[in-house]
Write a protein that holds these residues in place. Structure first.
Motif, mmCIF file in Angstrom:
data_model
loop_
_atom_site.group_PDB
_atom_site.id
_atom_site.type_symbol
_atom_site.label_atom_id
_atom_site.label_comp_id
_atom_site.label_asym_id
_atom_site.label_seq_id
_atom_site.Cartn_x
_atom_site.Cartn_y
_atom_site.Cartn_z
ATOM 1 N N GLU A 5 21.561 -25.108 25.318
ATOM 2 C CA GLU A 5 21.402 -23.940 24.433
ATOM 3 C C GLU A 5 20.541 -24.292 23.210
ATOM 4 O OE1 GLU A 5 22.469 -20.835 25.255
ATOM 5 O OE2 GLU A 5 23.099 -21.745 27.148
ATOM 6 N N LEU A 6 19.383 -24.921 23.460
ATOM 7 C CA LEU A 6 18.497 -25.372 22.383
ATOM 8 C C LEU A 6 18.083 -24.229 21.464
ATOM 9 C CD1 LEU A 6 16.690 -27.433 20.959
ATOM 10 C CD2 LEU A 6 14.959 -27.067 22.742
ATOM 11 N N HIS A 7 17.809 -23.065 22.026
ATOM 12 C CA HIS A 7 17.346 -21.945 21.192
ATOM 13 C C HIS A 7 18.389 -21.547 20.163
ATOM 14 C CE1 HIS A 7 19.739 -20.038 24.319
ATOM 15 N NE2 HIS A 7 19.749 -18.911 23.619
ATOM 16 N N LEU A 8 19.674 -21.652 20.515
ATOM 17 C CA LEU A 8 20.737 -21.335 19.552
ATOM 18 C C LEU A 8 20.877 -22.447 18.512
ATOM 19 C CD1 LEU A 8 23.511 -19.854 21.897
ATOM 20 C CD2 LEU A 8 21.892 -18.624 20.441
ATOM 21 N N THR A 9 20.767 -23.671 18.958
ATOM 22 C CA THR A 9 20.843 -24.797 18.022
ATOM 23 C C THR A 9 19.760 -24.708 16.960
ATOM 24 O OG1 THR A 9 21.814 -26.234 19.722
ATOM 25 C CG2 THR A 9 20.790 -27.315 17.831
ATOM 26 N N LYS A 10 18.543 -24.365 17.375
ATOM 27 C CA LYS A 10 17.447 -24.230 16.422
ATOM 28 C C LYS A 10 17.754 -23.159 15.377
ATOM 29 C CE LYS A 10 13.523 -25.757 19.270
ATOM 30 N NZ LYS A 10 12.258 -25.320 19.929
ATOM 31 N N LYS A 11 18.253 -22.018 15.839
ATOM 32 C CA LYS A 11 18.568 -20.928 14.905
ATOM 33 C C LYS A 11 19.665 -21.341 13.928
ATOM 34 C CE LYS A 11 17.263 -17.114 17.983
ATOM 35 N NZ LYS A 11 17.766 -15.928 18.750
ATOM 36 N N CYS A 12 20.649 -22.062 14.430
ATOM 37 C CA CYS A 12 21.745 -22.499 13.564
ATOM 38 C C CYS A 12 21.236 -23.470 12.500
ATOM 39 C CB CYS A 12 22.841 -23.150 14.412
ATOM 40 S SG CYS A 12 24.274 -23.677 13.459
ATOM 41 N N ILE A 13 20.470 -24.471 12.924
ATOM 42 C CA ILE A 13 19.956 -25.456 11.961
ATOM 43 C C ILE A 13 19.019 -24.792 10.955
ATOM 44 C CG2 ILE A 13 18.517 -27.513 11.716
ATOM 45 C CD1 ILE A 13 19.632 -28.483 14.384
ATOM 46 N N ILE A 22 25.166 -18.589 13.194
ATOM 47 C CA ILE A 22 24.109 -18.430 12.196
ATOM 48 C C ILE A 22 24.796 -18.218 10.856
ATOM 49 C CG2 ILE A 22 22.144 -17.051 11.405
ATOM 50 C CD1 ILE A 22 21.656 -16.216 14.282
ATOM 51 N N VAL A 23 24.566 -19.126 9.927
ATOM 52 C CA VAL A 23 25.181 -18.984 8.611
ATOM 53 C C VAL A 23 24.321 -18.047 7.766
ATOM 54 C CG1 VAL A 23 26.173 -21.281 8.806
ATOM 55 C CG2 VAL A 23 24.025 -20.981 7.566
ATOM 56 N N THR A 24 24.918 -17.505 6.719
ATOM 57 C CA THR A 24 24.240 -16.502 5.905
ATOM 58 C C THR A 24 24.215 -16.919 4.437
ATOM 59 O OG1 THR A 24 26.286 -15.242 5.571
ATOM 60 C CG2 THR A 24 24.949 -14.678 7.510
ATOM 61 N N PRO A 41 35.609 -18.918 7.443
ATOM 62 C CA PRO A 41 34.963 -17.662 7.060
ATOM 63 C C PRO A 41 35.411 -16.527 7.960
ATOM 64 C CG PRO A 41 33.517 -18.863 8.506
ATOM 65 C CD PRO A 41 34.756 -19.712 8.363
ATOM 66 N N VAL A 42 34.901 -15.349 7.682
ATOM 67 C CA VAL A 42 35.053 -14.224 8.603
ATOM 68 C C VAL A 42 33.819 -14.169 9.497
ATOM 69 C CG1 VAL A 42 36.563 -12.873 7.105
ATOM 70 C CG2 VAL A 42 34.075 -12.623 6.894
ATOM 71 N N SER A 43 33.937 -13.429 10.604
ATOM 72 C CA SER A 43 32.836 -13.400 11.560
ATOM 73 C C SER A 43 32.886 -12.137 12.397
ATOM 74 C CB SER A 43 32.911 -14.632 12.478
ATOM 75 O OG SER A 43 31.849 -14.642 13.409
ATOM 76 N N ASN A 44 31.822 -11.928 13.132
ATOM 77 C CA ASN A 44 31.735 -10.795 14.046
ATOM 78 C C ASN A 44 32.402 -11.080 15.378
ATOM 79 O OD1 ASN A 44 29.517 -12.753 14.454
ATOM 80 N ND2 ASN A 44 29.011 -11.417 16.198
ATOM 81 N N VAL A 72 29.908 -15.773 8.741
ATOM 82 C CA VAL A 72 29.124 -16.581 9.674
ATOM 83 C C VAL A 72 29.048 -15.842 11.004
ATOM 84 C CG1 VAL A 72 29.019 -18.752 10.961
ATOM 85 C CG2 VAL A 72 29.737 -18.762 8.556
ATOM 86 N N HIS A 73 27.827 -15.593 11.445
ATOM 87 C CA HIS A 73 27.624 -14.929 12.737
ATOM 88 C C HIS A 73 27.937 -15.899 13.870
ATOM 89 C CE1 HIS A 73 25.716 -12.400 15.818
ATOM 90 N NE2 HIS A 73 25.165 -13.505 16.269
ATOM 91 N N HIS A 74 28.599 -15.378 14.909
ATOM 92 C CA HIS A 74 28.990 -16.215 16.045
ATOM 93 C C HIS A 74 28.593 -15.518 17.342
ATOM 94 C CE1 HIS A 74 32.459 -18.342 18.412
ATOM 95 N NE2 HIS A 74 31.333 -19.023 18.500
ATOM 96 N N HIS A 75 27.773 -16.206 18.151
ATOM 97 C CA HIS A 75 27.408 -15.639 19.450
ATOM 98 C C HIS A 75 28.601 -15.646 20.396
ATOM 99 C CE1 HIS A 75 23.093 -15.279 18.700
ATOM 100 N NE2 HIS A 75 23.156 -16.447 18.081
ATOM 101 N N GLY A 76 29.360 -16.733 20.403
ATOM 102 C CA GLY A 76 30.583 -16.807 21.175
ATOM 103 C C GLY A 76 30.454 -17.381 22.564
ATOM 104 N N HIS A 77 31.151 -18.510 22.809
ATOM 105 C CA HIS A 77 31.263 -19.147 24.129
ATOM 106 C C HIS A 77 29.920 -19.553 24.736
ATOM 107 C CE1 HIS A 77 35.470 -18.433 24.097
ATOM 108 N NE2 HIS A 77 35.395 -17.134 24.299
#
Length: 465
Positions: free
Chosen positions: A14-22, A92-94, A116-119, A209-214
């Motif tokens: 899941e490299l694309h998600l890791t990049k967005k998170c970092i 994804i942190v905000t 935190p809270v999340s979606n 903090v946004h969470h894509h989930g699983h």
């Protein structure tokens, strides 16, 4: 706030998600606030090559997938900060996400973990989000957290997708238990161990903090989420002998408790979930009595005092005119002399203090119909719970609270519907009985009444706070 947070991130494809998170961490976090530790569990999609090129990351490469708990523990052992933040790579942190978390964590010596809270998260950390695309995330998070500034909620459980932990807590209670293979319940286990060591947990509502989930589970074709959850749940039950469902408040008592009470006894308090909900709503000192040693120990993390004993062994004489309210949650049917216990509770109340109790109804069709055929079989749960020593009907419930001692404030029915034919059967019995001059008219309503919530007030003025 000074200090550094060690962010531990586990990656498995899941490299694309890791990049967005970092990228989000770098955008919304000052460099002096954190160090980033990435543990890779044998990714094959270019993740390792990408992370190796980052010069501001501590990188641990595993040659095989060692699972969530083991991977996070590897990263935590490299941490040099005063706090460790376990962060999923599908987040994804905000803006201004970390500062409120740290402020909450270090606001008290007793607070050990915050989240935190999340979606996308289980439990009360999940909030309703209005954005449909991550492009709308920054604006939503900014407005939401501004409206919730400074709001905190004490809880028994935080989810590990984004979990900020004091370094001293880890040193005291240990890291994730690695028996929980690949993920799920290792965060529940850490929360429970923290509570048993006297630490408190908080949700921080002004950190989103946004969470894509699983995402990691979906990337691992060898892992079935449902099977993994079931297996780890059994591991948790085998270790602790307690179901996490017990860590939810009684659904009725918080709304019934007067908002001006300041001192409450929770008889049969369990893990203290009901009291915790009250504490989040108003300023109140909670006292408890609980026979189960593990449940009592959990409740002690938040209650002012918890006595490990049966409810009828509570030292009532030491608390004369002490409480504003006494809660009996599924207690009175478990003691041999509930009438004497009510007398003792009456003496422990301040003038105008209240008793709130919930009692099962022996007249419900679940019990009454089998009884009419000679069947009175005890069950694991329900009205015929094997632990029940006393049984009540609406009339005998009222007799527990004599008019010279109490005035009735509230009665709420908890109804459980019954089969239509069973209802018609009892309606007919009621009709025939009434025609013969018998007092059976109330039977029609009583056979659907499962429990009765009763609030009574001690006669003699208003409670002092």
């Amino acid at each position: 706030m000074k200090g550094k947070t060690s962010i531990v991130m586990l990656t498995y494809n899941e490299l694309h998600l890791t990049k967005k998170c970092i990228d989000s961490i770098k955008q919304h976090t000052r460099s002096e606030q954190y160090e980033l530790i990435i543990v890779d569990n044998a990714s094959t999609d270019g993740t390792k090559e990408y992370v190796r090129e980052l010069n501001d990351v501590i990188f641990i490469e595993n040659e095989e997938n060692r699972g969530f708990a083991k991977g996070c523990n590897q990263g935590a052992k490299k941490a040099t900060g005063d706090s460790i933040l376990f962060l999923n790579n599908d987040t994804i942190v905000t803006e201004n996400w970390l500062s409120p978390l740290r402020e909450a964590l270090f606001a008290s010596e007793r607070i050990g973990m915050v989240g935190p809270v999340s979606n996308y998260v289980s439990g009360p950390q999940m909030v309703e989000s209005t954005y449909t695309d991550v492009k709308e995330l920054p604006a939503f998070a900014k407005n939401y957290t501004a409206a919730k500034k400074g709001q905190r909620t004490y809880v028994h459980r935080l989810v590990g997708f984004c979990l900020l932990v004091k370094k001293e807590l880890i040193e005291k209670v240990g890291l994730f238990d690695e028996r929980f293979v690949y993920g799920s319940f290792e965060d529940d286990d850490l929360c429970l161990r923290s509570l048993l060591n006297g630490y408190q947990l908080q949700i921080v509502h002004d950190s989103f903090v946004h969470h894509h989930g699983h995402a990691t589970f979906r990337a691992n074709q060898d892992t079935n989420i449902t099977t993994l959850f079931t297996e780890n749940r059994l591991r948790f039950l085998d270790k602790w002998g307690i179901d996490l469902n017990l860590m939810t408040p009684h659904p009725y008592f918080a709304d019934l408790l007067p908002e001006d009470v300041a001192c409450v006894l929770d008889a049969g308090c369990g893990v203290g979930a009901t009291g915790l909900e009250l504490m989040n709503r108003q300023s109140v000192d909670m006292y408890g009595v609980e026979a189960d040693p593990l449940k009592a120990a959990i409740a002690k993390a938040y209650y002012k005092e918890v006595i490990e004993a049966k409810a009828d062994e509570y030292p009532w004489l030491e608390k004369e005119a002490f409480f504003d309210a006494v809660i009996f949650s599924d207690v009175l049917e478990h003691v041999s002399d509930p009438w004497h216990m009510i007398e003792q509770a009456h003496a422990s109340l301040k003038p105008g203090g209240v008793i709130i109790c919930c009692l099962p109804n022996m007249m419900h069709a679940e019990v009454l119909l089998p009884l009419m055929t000679g069947d009175f079989t005890y069950q694991d749960v329900g009205i015929l719970d094997r632990g029940h020593l006393r049984f009540f009907t609406p009339n005998t419930m009222h007799a527990l609270f004599p008019d010279h001692l109490f005035e009735r404030v509230i009665e709420q029915r908890i109804n459980v519907p019954i089969d239509q034919n069973v209802q018609l059967f009892f309606d007919e019995i009621a009709r025939v009985g009434t025609s013969l001059g018998l007092q059976t008219k109330a039977l029609t309503d009583q056979v659907t009444l499962y429990q009765l919530l009763i609030v009574v007030r001690k006669k003699g003025g208003s409670p002092s706070g």
